[in-house]
Design an enzyme around this catalytic site. Structure first.
Site, mmCIF file in Angstrom:
data_model
loop_
_atom_site.group_PDB
_atom_site.id
_atom_site.type_symbol
_atom_site.label_atom_id
_atom_site.label_comp_id
_atom_site.label_asym_id
_atom_site.label_seq_id
_atom_site.Cartn_x
_atom_site.Cartn_y
_atom_site.Cartn_z
ATOM 1 N N LYS A 247 -0.660 -2.333 -10.354
ATOM 2 C CA LYS A 247 -0.451 -3.362 -9.326
ATOM 3 C C LYS A 247 -1.223 -4.648 -9.671
ATOM 4 O O LYS A 247 -1.893 -4.725 -10.682
ATOM 5 C CB LYS A 247 -0.838 -2.809 -7.947
ATOM 6 C CG LYS A 247 0.063 -1.639 -7.503
ATOM 7 C CD LYS A 247 1.458 -2.074 -7.071
ATOM 8 C CE LYS A 247 2.471 -0.960 -7.021
ATOM 9 N NZ LYS A 247 2.437 -0.094 -5.870
HETATM 10 C C1 LIG Z 1 3.081 1.034 -5.160
HETATM 11 C C2 LIG Z 1 3.807 0.968 -3.868
HETATM 12 C C3 LIG Z 1 3.461 1.772 -2.771
HETATM 13 C C4 LIG Z 1 2.538 2.930 -2.836
HETATM 14 O O1 LIG Z 1 1.331 2.760 -3.402
HETATM 15 P P1 LIG Z 1 0.524 3.952 -4.101
HETATM 16 O O2 LIG Z 1 -0.825 3.341 -4.244
HETATM 17 O O3 LIG Z 1 1.198 4.228 -5.405
HETATM 18 O O4 LIG Z 1 0.528 5.117 -3.196
HETATM 19 C C5 LIG Z 1 4.122 1.575 -1.579
HETATM 20 N N1 LIG Z 1 5.083 0.664 -1.460
HETATM 21 C C6 LIG Z 1 5.468 -0.105 -2.478
HETATM 22 C C7 LIG Z 1 6.549 -1.098 -2.263
HETATM 23 C C8 LIG Z 1 4.858 0.035 -3.732
HETATM 24 O O5 LIG Z 1 5.270 -0.709 -4.765
#
Ligand SMILES: *Cc1c(COP(=O)(O)O)cnc(C)c1O
Length: 371
Positions: free
Chosen positions: A186
């Site tokens: 991210k």
């Molecule tokens: C990455 C993501 C999540 C979840 O995050 P995690 O940390 O992987 O549990 C939720 N919603 C969206 C749109 C994402 O891209």
């Protein structure tokens, strides 16, 4: 000739004080879910979003679940979710026993389509979950207007949009609450981690209660509710604080990458639709996303495989939720714009450490694969 190194689709950039802060955790023995970095990270994150509260969690999925639990969503309730998103958005609704109601996306930004939201509202609808897909903010004003009109909560899934802005406000400050992810790919990372932001004092207090197994803050080992262990560790928060201190630098690096792609790929716009950033948006460029035009006869997965053979990792745009096995039967549709993006879209490598040479190499590879 040595082969060029493989270019991954994402990679963290840990070039701030992350290491120093993690060593402080180890040196002081504060490695679990108490310690100074958790509060420091929460405070700095709330400030970055311009909201009163930020509640750290152990990932972005638990952040979403926590937000929905604290809002009191449960069986019989409907939450309107874009079909084009990561499955965690829909799963968090399902974990509560509520029902995700899927809607199609906008043709240009691929974000949730406000007119589709309007059409999906029923007497059972309790919330709307706009997702700032790939870092481009949702056009929030029409969503907020619908929410006011129908008395609905707005839960932003801002997992992909740390630092994005809609008009004069940050993603994370636009709905009743918003959730973020700090997974390794991210915009900023804590390894695994998440956050919920809100301006609502009572909601923040409920989230803190449910995050810590439901333990009464005034009475140790007394549990007025069934909560969860969704706490972040001090080590993760230490990394997060180091990342957040350099958020502007991370965002600038991503914007530089995106602009370099715009320039490099401009000769291929007969074969690729490049991403659009709306005038009111600050795009956080989580993933630089292109669509194959009709002039490309290869299918998208073939393009990904051929790029891979040239040492370039890319990834498919999300399969729309209504096409996935857990949601197929109940999900409605067809949703042609989301299906088109899911079939023809791909994310190119997007992270701050990409060099101009890397982007040129990706351009050369794309030109070859799409020739
Ligand atoms: C990455 C993501 C999540 C979840 O995050 P995690 O940390 O992987 O549990 C939720 N919603 C969206 C749109 C994402 O891209």
């Amino acid at each position: 000739m040595t082969p060029s190194p493989r270019i991954p689709v994402a990679a963290p950039v840990l070039d701030g004080r992350e290491r120093e802060y993690v060593l402080e955790c180890l040196d002081t023995n504060w490695i679990s879910s108490a310690g100074r970095f958790i509060q420091a990270f929460e405070t700095a994150f709330a400030e970055a979003c311009g909201v009163r509260h930020a509640v750290a969690t152990n990932n972005g999925t638990t952040a979403l679940h926590l937000a929905l639990v604290a809002l009191g969503l449960g069986p019989g309730d409907e939450v309107i979710v874009p079909t084009l998103t990561y499955i965690a958005s829909a799963n968090a609704v399902t974990y509560c026993g509520a029902t995700p109601v899927f809607v199609d996306c906008d043709r240009v930004t691929f974000n949730i389509d406000p007119s589709a939201v309007a059409a999906a509202i029923t007497p059972r609808t309790r919330a709307i979950m706009p997702v700032h897909l790939y870092g481009h903010p949702v056009d929030m004003d029409p969503i907020l207007a619908l929410a006011r009109q129908h008395n609905l909560y707005v839960v932003e899934d801002a997992a992909e949009a740390v630092g994005a802005r809609y008009k004069d406000r940050a993603a994370g400050a636009l709905g009743d609450c918003a959730t973020f992810s700090f997974f390794g790919n991210k915009i900023i990372t804590t390894g695994e981690g998440g956050m919920v932001t809100t301006d609502d004092d009572a909601l923040a207090a409920r989230m803190r209660l449910y995050r810590g197994q439901g333990m009464d803050p005034q009475r140790r080992y007394w549990f007025p509710v069934i909560g969860y262990n969704y706490r972040m560790t001090n080590i993760a928060a230490a990394i997060g604080l180091g990342q957040l201190e350099r958020l502007d630098h991370h965002l600038a690096a991503r914007a530089r990458v995106a602009h370099a792609y715009d320039a490099r790929l401009s000769e291929m716009t007969d074969r690729l639709v490049l991403p659009t950033s709306m005038t009111w948006a600050r795009h956080a460029y989580w993933m630089y996303t292109v669509m194959l035009t009709d002039k490309v006869s290869k299918d998208r997965d073939q393009v990904i495989a051929e790029l891979d053979a040239l040492g370039i990792e890319s990834r498919p745009v999300f399969h729309p939720m209504h096409t996935l096995p857990p949601y197929q039967e109940s999900a409605g549709g067809p949703f042609p714009r989301a299906e088109h993006a899911g079939a023809r879209g791909l994310n190119l490598p997007t992270f701050g450490a990409l060099t101009a040479e890397d982007i040129d190499r990706i351009g050369v590879a794309l030109a070859k694969v799409l020739a």
